[in-house]
Write an enzyme that holds these catalytic residues in place. Structure first.
Site, PDB file in Angstrom:
ATOM      1  N   GLY A   1       0.853  -1.331  -0.123  1.00 49.10           N
ATOM      2  CA  GLY A   1      -0.100  -0.069   0.028  1.00 49.10           C
ATOM      3  C   GLY A   1       0.928   1.283   0.074  1.00 49.10           C
TER       4      GLY A   1
ATOM      5  CD  GLN B   1       3.257   5.486   2.564  1.00 52.60           C
ATOM      6  OE1 GLN B   1       2.232   5.089   2.582  1.00 52.60           O
ATOM      7  NE2 GLN B   1       4.367   4.948   3.050  1.00 52.60           N
TER       8      GLN B   1
ATOM      9  CB  CYS C   1       6.119   1.970   6.945  1.00 51.59           C
ATOM     10  SG  CYS C   1       5.442   3.280   6.361  1.00 51.59           S
ATOM     11  CG  LEU C   2       6.494   1.056   0.647  1.00 53.71           C
ATOM     12  CD1 LEU C   2       5.611   1.300  -0.449  1.00 53.71           C
ATOM     13  CD2 LEU C   2       7.324  -0.031   0.225  1.00 53.71           C
TER      14      LEU C   2
ATOM     15  CG  HIS D   1       0.341   0.495   7.074  1.00 58.20           C
ATOM     16  ND1 HIS D   1       1.392   0.308   8.039  1.00 58.20           N
ATOM     17  CD2 HIS D   1       0.933   1.444   6.294  1.00 58.20           C
ATOM     18  CE1 HIS D   1       2.718   0.793   7.377  1.00 58.20           C
ATOM     19  NE2 HIS D   1       2.274   1.471   6.662  1.00 58.20           N
ATOM     20  CD  GLU D   2      -0.726   2.227   2.989  1.00 56.06           C
ATOM     21  OE1 GLU D   2      -0.490   3.591   3.047  1.00 56.06           O
ATOM     22  OE2 GLU D   2       0.004   1.413   3.077  1.00 56.06           O
TER      23      GLU D   2
ATOM     24  CG  HIS E   1       0.760   6.276   5.971  1.00 59.50           C
ATOM     25  ND1 HIS E   1       2.037   6.907   6.510  1.00 59.50           N
ATOM     26  CD2 HIS E   1       1.056   5.004   5.829  1.00 59.50           C
ATOM     27  CE1 HIS E   1       2.814   5.889   6.264  1.00 59.50           C
ATOM     28  NE2 HIS E   1       2.469   4.940   5.753  1.00 59.50           N
TER      29      HIS E   1
END
Length: 173
Positions: A50, A55, A96-97, A138-139, A142
């Site tokens: 995701g 991000q 996490c990216l 998770h997303e 953000h």
């Protein structure tokens, strides 16, 4: 403000945009579709599950998800909200990216309902469980300016202290 979707890149901790609560998207238009397309490209390039608009430097309530990695399974959620979290929770490791090299154990509800709009302006109302439920949560974090490091156990905080300091010092270079 006009966004050049092709110039978007994944931002990393401690970039301040990752801490800003995202704002509602007023309408789904070609710019939003271009940004979502670029986000999907970036997510696939790094084999992510995701990616949220903050991000890539945009404080928009938008995220993309693909829990299988198959191109036909890409999902886009505009202005998502989460409802009906399960009482039962489960701890799992998450990465996490935007925080490369760090994995932490995060406890989340095992299911959640997501309400959003897709890129055609159609409503999404879906009860999700498993990996999709975790990715949605998770997303969504953000979009609220929350990161997995905010959910670290004390043991994870100690184990990742050096890696976080390194990310912070790289940002100052």
């Amino acid at each position: 403000m006009s966004v050049k979707a092709e110039s978007l890149r994944i931002r990393t901790y401690p970039d301040p945009v990752l801490r800003e609560p995202a704002t509602t998207i007023q309408r789904v238009d070609d710019e939003v579709r271009a940004v979502a397309g670029r986000m999907l490209e970036l997510m696939h390039e790094v084999r992510g599950v995701g990616l949220a608009a903050p991000q890539v430097g945009l404080s928009w309530r938008l995220f993309v998800i693909n829990v299988t990695g198959e191109p036909g399974h890409d999902r886009v959620f505009v202005n998502p909200s989460l409802h009906e979290p399960a009482r039962l929770t489960e701890p799992r490791d998450e990465g996490c990216l935007s925080i490369p090299g760090i994995t932490v154990e995060v406890t989340r509800p095992i299911s959640v309902r997501v309400k959003a709009t897709d890129l055609d302006g159609q409503p999404i109302d879906e009860l999700a469980d498993g990996v999709l439920a975790r990715a949605l949560q998770h997303e969504h974090d953000h979009l609220e300016g929350r990161l997995i490091i905010d959910r670290m156990t004390p043991a994870d905080r100690m184990a990742n202290r050096r890696a976080l300091k390194e990310l912070e010092s790289r940002a100052g270079d």
